[in-house]
Design an enzyme around this catalytic site. Structure first.
Site, PDB file in Angstrom:
ATOM      1  N   HIS A  51      32.304   2.177 -15.104  1.00 14.73           N
ATOM      2  CA  HIS A  51      32.814   2.346 -13.734  1.00 14.73           C
ATOM      3  C   HIS A  51      32.374   3.699 -13.160  1.00 14.73           C
ATOM      4  CE1 HIS A  51      35.604  -0.706 -15.325  1.00 14.73           C
ATOM      5  NE2 HIS A  51      35.671  -1.127 -14.082  1.00 14.73           N
ATOM      6  N   ASP A  86      28.311  -7.772 -13.844  1.00 16.96           N
ATOM      7  CA  ASP A  86      29.543  -7.039 -13.559  1.00 16.96           C
ATOM      8  C   ASP A  86      29.422  -6.525 -12.115  1.00 16.96           C
ATOM      9  OD1 ASP A  86      32.024  -5.810 -13.920  1.00 16.96           O
ATOM     10  OD2 ASP A  86      31.488  -4.932 -15.851  1.00 16.96           O
TER      11      ASP A  86
END
Length: 311
Positions: free
Chosen positions: A181, A251
């Site tokens: 992230h 993702d």
């Protein structure tokens, strides 16, 4: 109209006019829901119904409902244990652990099916090497054979409740410390050293898992590109060597791991060109709109068929 290759998010508890306009774009094929989209069971049921009503065939609606700290819908839903708890039960008694894994998959899927959600991105089949905080107790176990057995049992529970599974994060996120992230994790191992990480995916592919999400991790001794953008990982390894015939998901392409790989729209085009069937662009409406423009006219009949097969 069929399902496009782009999965987006929506703003809040009900569709806005702007949400609806985005989701009617033919390049869009799915919606992922987050905690901000949930208040009550009846509210999320109405939200999902409104998303499904926009298109025919209906858009796919997904969520990360793994259990433990990653469970987007909570009040009024069963509190699911982290997958590591199932691994601990397996260590004490394998038969009990597998039974509980089947039941956990069934409960999660039955809860989501009741409100109309099509599938969850679960289970996590990364190995628990004890170094990755972003994975941590989301992983079943360190032993790849235990992970494969528990994940297969979990997916069987999903199927019994009427839901497909989406295993993640191929080819393995558990060995790296960095959180994708926030930055790009670099896994220094060569291909033979990844055999343990690949084993659960191989077993699930053999068992017919219909969805796999690819990690934002780079394995520079194997391929210079990040796995989620890599033809080597998606086409050569996942489809070629493992024989996967289901839908390949990226993702979220807005994550900071991919900051050095162009804009989210450019990443989306690259991921699709290199083997993904559906790409996620989340929490960035401007990037979502740019991706819609970049992917306009994208056509992949085989990928579209794989996506339709997820329902």
């Amino acid at each position: 109209m069929t399902l496009g290759p782009l999965m987006l998010d929506v703003a809040g508890l009900a569709l806005t006019a702007e949400d609806a306009e985005r989701l009617r774009d033919p390049v869009v094929g799915g919606v992922i829901l987050f905690a901000r989209n949930f208040a009550t069971r009846e509210q999320v049921r109405a939200l999902v119904a409104s998303i499904h009503a926009l298109r025919s065939p209906p858009l796919l609606v997904a969520v990360d409902q793994e259990g433990g700290r990653v469970q987007r819908f909570r009040d009024g839903f069963f509190a699911l244990p982290p997958l590591r708890w199932l691994g601990h039960q397996y260590d004490m008694d394998p038969d009990t652990g597998l039974r509980l894994a089947r039941e956990a998959g069934w409960v999660m899927a039955a809860d989501l099916c009741d409100v109309g959600v099509d599938f969850s991105f679960a289970p996590v089949v990364d190995l628990d090497y004890g170094v990755s905080e972003v994975i941590g107790d989301r992983a079943f176990h360190r032993d790849p054979h235990a992970v494969a057995a528990l994940a297969t049992a979990y997916v069987l529970g999903l199927r019994r409740a009427g839901m497909v599974g989406g295993a993640k994060h191929f080819p393995g996120h558990g060995y790296v410390v960095a959180d994708s992230h926030l930055e790009l994790p670099q896994d220094p191992r060569d291909f033979p050293q990844l055999a343990d990480d690949l084993l659960p995916f191989e077993r699930l592919v053999a068992a017919g898992i219909p969805g796999v999400m690819v990690a934002h991790v780079c394995y520079p001794r194997i391929d210079a590109s990040v796995a989620s953008l890599s033809a080597h990982w998606m086409r050569t390894v996942l489809r070629g060597e493992l024989g996967f015939r289901g839908a390949v998901f990226s993702d979220d392409l807005s994550m900071q791991a991919l900051a050095g790989f162009g804009t989210p729209a450019e990443r989306a085009a690259l991921a699709l060109a290199n083997g993904a069937d559906m790409v996620l662009v989340c929490n960035d409406p401007a990037a979502a709109d740019a991706a819609r423009g970049a992917l306009a006219g994208h056509a992949d009949p085989a990928g579209q068929a794989r996506l339709v097969g997820l329902r």
